[in-house]
Scaffold this active site. Structure first.
Site, mmCIF file in Angstrom:
data_model
loop_
_atom_site.group_PDB
_atom_site.id
_atom_site.type_symbol
_atom_site.label_atom_id
_atom_site.label_comp_id
_atom_site.label_asym_id
_atom_site.label_seq_id
_atom_site.Cartn_x
_atom_site.Cartn_y
_atom_site.Cartn_z
ATOM 1 N N ASP A 67 0.823 -1.213 0.000
ATOM 2 C CA ASP A 67 0.000 0.000 0.000
ATOM 3 C C ASP A 67 0.857 1.263 0.000
ATOM 4 O O ASP A 67 2.085 1.201 0.145
ATOM 5 C CB ASP A 67 -0.968 -0.010 1.201
ATOM 6 C CG ASP A 67 -0.271 -0.311 2.533
ATOM 7 O OD1 ASP A 67 0.974 -0.400 2.553
ATOM 8 O OD2 ASP A 67 -0.969 -0.446 3.536
ATOM 9 N N ASN A 136 -7.235 -2.220 14.783
ATOM 10 C CA ASN A 136 -8.658 -2.484 14.485
ATOM 11 C C ASN A 136 -8.810 -3.691 13.543
ATOM 12 O O ASN A 136 -9.884 -3.927 13.012
ATOM 13 C CB ASN A 136 -9.323 -1.238 13.886
ATOM 14 C CG ASN A 136 -8.713 -0.830 12.541
ATOM 15 O OD1 ASN A 136 -7.773 -1.477 12.060
ATOM 16 N ND2 ASN A 136 -9.232 0.215 11.938
ATOM 17 N N HIS A 138 -7.186 -4.150 10.640
ATOM 18 C CA HIS A 138 -6.947 -3.924 9.206
ATOM 19 C C HIS A 138 -5.659 -4.603 8.747
ATOM 20 O O HIS A 138 -4.729 -4.801 9.521
ATOM 21 C CB HIS A 138 -6.996 -2.424 8.852
ATOM 22 C CG HIS A 138 -5.795 -1.596 9.227
ATOM 23 N ND1 HIS A 138 -5.872 -0.538 10.094
ATOM 24 C CD2 HIS A 138 -4.503 -1.652 8.827
ATOM 25 C CE1 HIS A 138 -4.674 0.013 10.209
ATOM 26 N NE2 HIS A 138 -3.830 -0.643 9.460
ATOM 27 N N GLU A 143 -9.675 -1.614 5.630
ATOM 28 C CA GLU A 143 -10.215 -1.262 6.934
ATOM 29 C C GLU A 143 -11.507 -2.037 7.199
ATOM 30 O O GLU A 143 -12.206 -2.425 6.260
ATOM 31 C CB GLU A 143 -10.551 0.242 6.944
ATOM 32 C CG GLU A 143 -9.348 1.161 6.742
ATOM 33 C CD GLU A 143 -8.597 1.465 8.030
ATOM 34 O OE1 GLU A 143 -8.683 0.659 8.987
ATOM 35 O OE2 GLU A 143 -7.914 2.496 8.067
HETATM 36 C C1 GLP Z 1 -0.539 0.750 8.729
HETATM 37 C C2 GLP Z 1 -0.226 -0.022 7.422
HETATM 38 C C3 GLP Z 1 -0.360 -1.516 7.629
HETATM 39 C C4 GLP Z 1 0.324 -1.865 8.939
HETATM 40 C C5 GLP Z 1 -0.465 -1.319 10.090
HETATM 41 C C6 GLP Z 1 0.190 -1.497 11.442
HETATM 42 O O1 GLP Z 1 -1.553 1.665 8.639
HETATM 43 N N1 GLP Z 1 -1.000 0.358 6.287
HETATM 44 O O2 GLP Z 1 0.215 -2.206 6.524
HETATM 45 O O3 GLP Z 1 0.387 -3.269 9.078
HETATM 46 O O4 GLP Z 1 -0.909 -0.004 9.855
HETATM 47 O O5 GLP Z 1 1.220 -0.578 11.658
HETATM 48 P P1 GLP Z 1 2.275 -0.726 12.804
HETATM 49 O O6 GLP Z 1 3.145 -1.875 12.431
HETATM 50 O O7 GLP Z 1 3.027 0.562 12.841
HETATM 51 O O8 GLP Z 1 1.510 -0.998 14.058
#
Ligand code: GLP
Length: 240
Positions: A67, A136, A138, A143
Site C-alpha cells: 500500500d 482495528n 486492518h 479497513e
Molecule cells: C498501517 C499499514 C499496515 C500496517 C499497520 C500497522 O496503517 N498500512 O500495513 O500493518 O498499519 O502498523 P504498525 O506496524 O506501525 O503498528
C-alpha cells in the site's frame, strides 16, 4: 493458521526474517510482498544483516508493497516508498527497478490501482507476503467495513488508523486521508503469508483473527481462508 509466539520483539523479528530468508534461499527470484509500519522494521534490519553476511541475495528479487498513502510524493519522508528505501532497499543488494510500491504521486489514482493490480497478478502473486495488522484488524489499508474489496483500490482511512499513524506526522491533520492498497484477493493470491504482531495493543485484533471465522469487521480474519499463513507474534501481543 500456524502460530509462533516469541518472547519479545527481537525474537519476533529474527524468526520472521528467517522465514522470509528460507523462501529466498529456495527460490532466488522469489516475489517478496512487503509491508510498512513499525512492526516489520526489526525484520528488515535482520534481513539487511543477513544480506551483508552473504546469507541471502536480493539481486534477482522483485518486490511488491501492499500500500501507499494517496496522494503523496515518493520523496515525502512519510511515504511508504521512502520507508522501504530507508529500511530495506538502500541496505541490500536489490535492483531498485525491481521494487514496486503503488505510486502515490499518480495523477489518476483509479488508473494506478488498476495498473498495480494487473502488475502483481502478472508476477503470479507474491511467493511470500509479509503483513502487519492494525489495532482495528486492518491489513494493508483494508479497513473494517460492511464490505471488503478484492482488488487494488483507493480507500479512505478510518479515524482510528489516521490517529494511529499520526505519531509519524507533525499532526493528525497532516496524515493523508486516502491510500492505494492491495485488496483482500490480491493479498490472498500470495503463496505464503506471514503476519507479524507485537505488543498488547494488537491483542484484541489478533485474537479475533485466531478465532478462525471470517468477518469484514476484522479484515485480518480473511487470512483464515488461506492454507499457508503463519502468525509470528510476541508474548505481550499473545497474552494481552
Ligand atoms: C498501517 C499499514 C499496515 C500496517 C499497520 C500497522 O496503517 N498500512 O500495513 O500493518 O498499519 O502498523 P504498525 O506496524 O506501525 O503498528
Amino acid at each position: 493458521m500456524k502460530v509462533i509466539v516469541c518472547k519479545d520483539y527481537a525474537e519476533m523479528s529474527a524468526k520472521s526474517a528467517e522465514i522470509v530468508a528460507d523462501v529466498m534461499k529456495n527460490k532466488p527470484n522469489a516475489v517478496l510482498g512487503l509491508a510498512t509500519g513499525s512492526t516489520p522494521e526489526g525484520m528488515y534490519a535482520k534481513l539487511a544483516e543477513m544480506n551483508k553476511a552473504g546469507e541471502i541475495d536480493f539481486s534477482q528479487v522483485p518486490t511488491v508493497n501492499l500500500d501507499e498513502y494517496y496522494p503523496i510524493s515518493p520523496d515525502n519522508d512519510q511515504s511508504y516508498r521512502y520507508f522501504m528505501n530507508k529500511n530495506l532497499f538502500d541496505r541490500v543488494n536489490i535492483d531498485k527497478t525491481h521494487t514496486h510500491v503503488p505510486q502515490g504521486s499518480a495523477a489518476d489514482g483509479e488508473a494506478e490501482a488498476k495498473r498495480y493490480e494487473k502488475f502483481v497478478r502478472s508476477l503470479g502473486g507474491a511467493d511470500i507476503q509479509v503483513l502487519g495488522i492494525g489495532r482495528n484488524g486492518h491489513i494493508a489499508f483494508n479497513e473494517p467495513d460492511t464490505e471488503l474489496v478484492p482488488e487494488t483500490h483507493i480507500t479512505s482511512l478510518t479515524e482510528d488508523t489516521i490517529d494511529a499513524n499520526a505519531r509519524f506526522f507533525a499532526s493528525a491533520a497532516d496524515v493523508p486521508t486516502k491510500a492505494l492498497t492491495m485488496g483482500m484477493g490480491t493479498i490472498l493470491s500470495a503463496k505464503k503469508i506471514i503476519i507479524l504482531a507485537n505488543g498488547k495493543g494488537k491483542h484484541d485484533a489478533v485474537m479475533q483473527m485466531l478465532k478462525g471465522t471470517v468477518t469484514t469487521s476484522c479484515p485480518a480474519s480473511f487470512l483464515n481462508l488461506h492454507d499457508d499463513v503463519v502468525l509470528v507474534c510476541d508474548e505481550a501481543c499473545y497474552n494481552g
